[in-house]
Structure formats: structure tokens, C-alpha cells
Design a protein around this motif. Structure first.
Motif, mmCIF file in Angstrom:
data_model
loop_
_atom_site.group_PDB
_atom_site.id
_atom_site.type_symbol
_atom_site.label_atom_id
_atom_site.label_comp_id
_atom_site.label_asym_id
_atom_site.label_seq_id
_atom_site.Cartn_x
_atom_site.Cartn_y
_atom_site.Cartn_z
ATOM 1 N N HIS A 133 0.840 -1.201 0.000
ATOM 2 C CA HIS A 133 0.000 0.000 0.000
ATOM 3 C C HIS A 133 0.877 1.254 0.000
ATOM 4 O O HIS A 133 0.701 2.160 -0.817
ATOM 5 C CB HIS A 133 -0.929 -0.014 1.217
ATOM 6 N N GLY A 134 1.845 1.302 0.918
ATOM 7 C CA GLY A 134 2.704 2.486 1.040
ATOM 8 C C GLY A 134 3.500 2.743 -0.230
ATOM 9 O O GLY A 134 3.612 3.893 -0.686
ATOM 10 N N LEU A 135 4.040 1.687 -0.808
ATOM 11 C CA LEU A 135 4.811 1.837 -2.050
ATOM 12 C C LEU A 135 3.904 2.298 -3.190
ATOM 13 O O LEU A 135 4.299 3.125 -4.022
ATOM 14 C CB LEU A 135 5.483 0.510 -2.426
ATOM 15 N N ALA A 136 2.689 1.777 -3.228
ATOM 16 C CA ALA A 136 1.749 2.162 -4.285
ATOM 17 C C ALA A 136 1.345 3.622 -4.135
ATOM 18 O O ALA A 136 1.242 4.353 -5.128
ATOM 19 C CB ALA A 136 0.515 1.253 -4.252
ATOM 20 N N VAL A 137 1.114 4.067 -2.894
ATOM 21 C CA VAL A 137 0.767 5.477 -2.665
ATOM 22 C C VAL A 137 1.878 6.366 -3.212
ATOM 23 O O VAL A 137 1.622 7.366 -3.888
ATOM 24 C CB VAL A 137 0.528 5.762 -1.163
ATOM 25 N N ARG A 138 3.120 5.984 -2.948
ATOM 26 C CA ARG A 138 4.263 6.759 -3.430
ATOM 27 C C ARG A 138 4.236 6.871 -4.968
ATOM 28 O O ARG A 138 4.426 7.941 -5.534
ATOM 29 C CB ARG A 138 5.534 6.059 -2.971
ATOM 30 N N GLU A 139 3.956 5.758 -5.642
ATOM 31 C CA GLU A 139 3.902 5.757 -7.114
ATOM 32 C C GLU A 139 2.731 6.581 -7.627
ATOM 33 O O GLU A 139 2.852 7.299 -8.625
ATOM 34 C CB GLU A 139 3.796 4.327 -7.659
ATOM 35 N N LEU A 140 1.594 6.439 -6.963
ATOM 36 C CA LEU A 140 0.409 7.198 -7.389
ATOM 37 C C LEU A 140 0.660 8.698 -7.254
ATOM 38 O O LEU A 140 0.344 9.482 -8.161
ATOM 39 C CB LEU A 140 -0.815 6.782 -6.561
#
Ligand code: GBH
Length: 466
Positions: free
Chosen positions: A204-211
Motif C-alpha cells: 500500500h505504502g509503495l503504491a501510494v508513493r507511485e500514485l
């Protein structure tokens, strides 16, 4: 039963409907889609009711224009769907599948043409099987692959998607998937389930960063925080309640909204919770600010101590989500066997709000009920029970707002009857009935009721044109 009155929701409150890819799309092996853990699981004998699979489901992959037309006619502002990771990346990582990317372009453009804001969930449980074969959510590489997938989706659709949800109900992925084994991949492990919980949060945290890096608009997550009660005040039931509060709620909400890991009891989890999967910096990553938090709510849960093998703490951790399904509430049950208790919804929302100061605005990302619908010879479905459920729960949301909780919108689960996971096609959650032989869609009475509610809300709250 008289038609329930409409709830008193504030001006600007948004309405929507929700679905998920594996539950409606079908076309499981078309246009280059890779297999997911739900294909494997549903095709394993004994895992789903009557051996049901999502091979065809509602055939939404081919019938999406008809489904978007149903949404337009319904009058919703928003539609929540999920993107199937194995359509975009059949191996979970690496080579991209252009036809998979094209499908969601078509869907999103169709929604926009209908005046509906797309809300996309990146992970509604359909992990590419290739990643499960390399350890699935037990390993950190899966979180890294999820970031790669999130970046791809954000790059491609970020100009048109209004709201993003990284994960749907990670509780189910970790504890039903790797603990109880009632969801794919069907593992029963204590260590694996806890590692999965952590890696889902890291993903989740890594995806938020990419988004964020891709300029995505609104970013959130869809959780299922539960309203839990003990079956009795026996010490063992109270202890089970405490354990369930950790696994159902605090594993997720503490790192997301309070910057800390939950307090586990060392003896219950046999030290597993502080496993080697935690790395420095993870809490900062997981706790990055969100634009909204999604809440899925269906019913309160009563917790009862389950029989345990005290000698096997790992297994105990795997199975101990402490759920019993007696109905101490004295209300009717839906066909899922769930009690209908709208006040529990208000309590849950007020409790979340009180517990986490600085919580982002709430969106209800799922709420609805499965009922014993039947298509009458006149081509109608008279689902008064569903209307009653929805009216009660929307009023419960209005009560929470009146008490000061910042709830911005509501996605009804679900637009269509669909594949209800291990429960197959028997449970019908739709506003629209689906005949699984002909795939004919028939709007139920609840569809017409919800449409009326949305129209009445707009008429009541919008400035009259001068
Ligand atoms: C949500 O799950 C999901 O996000 C959605 O996909 C689902 O369709 C909807 O709610 C309705 O259930 O009897 O052992 O198979 C809610 C959590 C997980 C509750 C599956 C029912 C059944 C477990 N659901 N669970 S089992």
C-alpha cells in the motif's frame, strides 16, 4: 412494508455503486489475461460452493457498455470498480499486456461519457498466480511488484480516474487467505498470515508513493474495520474479543493512522508479530498521508473463543480471528446470515473518528445486503428487505455525519449480482438481478428506490436554477 423515507444527507454528498473485477468480469483467459490466485482457488475442488468459478461471472468484460448504461440510468455520481492486476501484468511483473490495458481505457471512457467519475481499486484480491508461486504476500517482492503495477495503472489512467484505492479489505487477503484458508490462496499459516499483513501494508505504502509521483488525484484505501462485540463476559470470550480487535482493526488502522504497530500480546502470537519482515522506515512508508479512507461495512460481529490447540501457537494465530455468528442483536438476518444492525454502523464511524484525530475524510466504499431475491413472472424483483437495509444504513451514515464525522460519499455494494467468493453465486448483493444462464440484467425494486433517493437528494439540496 411501506417504502422507507430517504435519509437526511448533506448537500454535496456523493452517491455511487461498487463492483470488483473477479466477481463480475469473466473472460478469465481472454486477451492475454494471466491466471490469478482466485482462478486457481476456485478451480480447486471443494473450495467454493458448488465449485463456482469466475470464468464467466457476469460477462462484464464484454457487456460493460450495458452495465455503464445501467449506472447512468441509476444516476450515480461515481462508480467503484477494480482493475485486474493479471490483465495488465499477466506474470505480475515484467511484460505488459496491451489488450488488458485497453479494456480499462474503454471502461473508463464509457464512464466519463456517461458523466460518472471512475473510482479504481488496484487490488481486490486477484493476485497474479505467478507471484503466489514465488511466495505471494508472504514475501516483500510481492509488495514491490504491486508498486510496479500501481505505477503502470497510474501512468495510464491517472488523467481520468478521480479516486484510487490501493487495497480492498487487506484483512481478508491476509487472514482469510493465509490464515483461515477460506479465501485464495487457501493457506493456513500463522507466520504467513502476519507476514502477509505487513507486506500488504508495505505494498500500500509503495503504491501510494507511485500514485503521488504520477499525479493521481484522490488516493485512499478500502478497509473493513469491524464493530466487534463479545458473545459473553466470560474471560475467554473477552480475550478473544481483544485478539479479534487487533487482527480485524488495529493491524491496519494503527500503522496507517497512528504511526505505530498494534500492541500484540506476546503469549498469544508467540512472538510471531515482531517477525523479521519489519524493516526500518516501514512505518513512515505505510503511514504516508491519504486523501480519504474507505470503509466497507455490512454487519457487527460477535466474537466467541474458538477451540484452540494451545500447544500450537502458530496454528492458533492462523485460525484465531475469533468470529462466531450467533445473533444476539435480535434482528433479522440477511441470506449471508448477517444481522441487520444500522446503529452499529454509526457507532463504528464515530469510534474511528474519535480514535484517530486527523483521520482523512471517510468514504463508504461498500455497504449492501444479500437477500433471497426472486424474479417474478412480471419481470420484477421485489426486494423490500434490501430497500429496508439500505434505508437503515444510509440513515446511520446521516446520523454519523450529524454527530460530526466527515463522511463524503457512499458506494453501494453492488451494482450487479455477482460471484460472492467462496459462497459462489447463491448470494445476491445486486441492485440489478443477473440471470446466470442468459446473463440478462433486470433492475430490482431497490435499483428504482436508490435512483429515486439520488434524484430527491439533488432536488432537495441543489440551488434552484434562476
Ligand atoms: C466484501 O467482503 C468484499 O469486498 C466484497 O468483494 C464482497 O462481495 C462483499 O464484501 C460481500 O461479502 O464464508 O468463509 O467464504 C466482506 C468480507 C469476506 C465476508 C468473505 C464474507 C465469507 C467468508 N467477506 N466472507 S466464507
Amino acid at each position: 412494508m411501506s417504502t422507507p423515507t430517504y435519509p437526511d444527507l448533506p448537500a454535496g454528498f456523493q452517491f455511487g455503486a461498487a463492483t470488483a473485477a473477479y466477481q463480475i468480469e469473466g473472460a478469465h483467459d481472454e486477451d492475454g489475461r494471466g491466471p490469478s490466485i482466485w482462478d486457481t482457488y476456485s478451480h480447486t475442488p471443494g473450495r467454493t460452493l458448488d465449485g463456482a468459478t469466475g470464468d464467466t461471472a457476469c460477462d462484464h468484460y464484454h457487456r460493460y457498455p450495458e452495465d455503464v448504461a445501467l449506472l447512468r440510468e441509476l444516476g450515480v455520481d461515481n462508480y467503484r470498480f477494480s482493475i485486474a492486476w493479471p490483465r495488465l501484468l499477466p506474470q505480475g511483473t515484467g511484460p505488459v499486456n496491451p489488450k488488458g490495458l485497453d479494456f480499462y481505457d474503454r471502461l473508463i471512457d464509457e464512464l466519463l461519457a456517461a458523466g460518472i467519475a471512475p473510482a479504481a481499486t488496484l487490488y481486490h484480491w486477484d493476485l497474479p498466480q505467478a507471484l503466489e508461486d514465488r511466495g505471494g504476500w508472504r514475501v516483500r517482492e510481492t509488495a514491490e511488484a504491486f508498486a510496479e503495477y500501481a505505477a503502470l495503472a497510474a501512468e495510464r489512467y491517472g488523467d481520468r480516474v478521480e479516486r484510487w484505492m490501493t487495497l480492498n479489505e487487506p484483512f481478508c487477503s491476509a487472514f482469510l487467505g493465509y490464515g483461515l484458508g477460506r479465501h485464495a490462496p487457501g493457506a493456513q499459516e500463522g507466520r504467513g498470515a502476519l507476514a502477509a499483513a505487513h507486506h500488504l501494508l508495505v505494498g500500500h505504502g509503495l503504491a501510494v508513493r507511485e500514485l503521488r509521483a504520477a499525479g493521481a488525484r484522490q488516493i485512499g484505501i478500502a478497509l473493513n474495520p469491524d464493530r466487534l462485540h463479545a458473545a459473553s463476559d466470560r474471560p475467554e470470550d473477552l480475550a478473544a474479543l481483544r485478539r479479534a480487535e487487533v487482527l480485524h482493526n488495529e493491524v491496519w488502522t494503527e500503522p496507517l493512522f497512528a504511526g505505530r504497530y498494534p500492541a500484540y500480546e506476546a503469549e498469544t502470537w508467540a512472538g510471531l508479530a515482531d517477525g523479521p519482515w519489519r524493516r526500518p522506515g516501514d512505518l513512515e512508508l505505510i503511514g504516508a498521508p491519504l486523501d480519504f479512507v474507505g470503509v466497507n461495512f455490512y454487519r457487527p460481529i460477535t466474537v466467541e473463543a474458538a477451540p484452540h490447540d494451545e500447544a500450537d501457537p502458530e496454528l492458533r494465530t492462523a485460525v484465531d480471528i475469533g468470529v462466531a455468528e450467533p445473533n444476539p442483536y435480535g434482528t433479522r438476518l440477511t441470506t449471508m446470515g448477517w444481522p441487520v444492525v444500522p446503529t452499529a454502523f454509526t457507532e463504528l464511524l464515530r469510534d474511528l473518528d474519535a480514535r484517530y484525530p486527523g483521520l482523512p475524510p471517510i468514504w463508504i466504499t461498500e455497504n449492501g445486503s444479500a437477500e433471497s431475491d426472486s424474479l417474478t413472472p412480471d419481470g420484477r424483483v421485489h426486494d423490500a428487505e434490501r430497500v429496508d437495509y439500505l434505508a437503515g444504513h444510509l440513515a446511520a451514515v446521516a446520523d454519523a455525519i450529524a454527530a460530526g464525522v466527515d463522511v463524503r460519499g457512499y458506494f453501494l455494494w453492488s451494482l450487479l449480482d455477482n460471484f460472492e467468493w467462496a459462497r459462489g453465486y447463491e448470494q445476491r448483493f445486486g441492485l440489478v438481478h443477473v440471470d446466470y444462464d442468459t446473463l440478462t440484467r433486470t433492475p430490482k425494486d431497490s435499483y428504482h428506490w436508490y435512483r429515486g433517493l439520488i434524484t430527491a437528494h439533488r432536488a432537495r439540496t441543489e440551488e434552484p436554477a434562476r
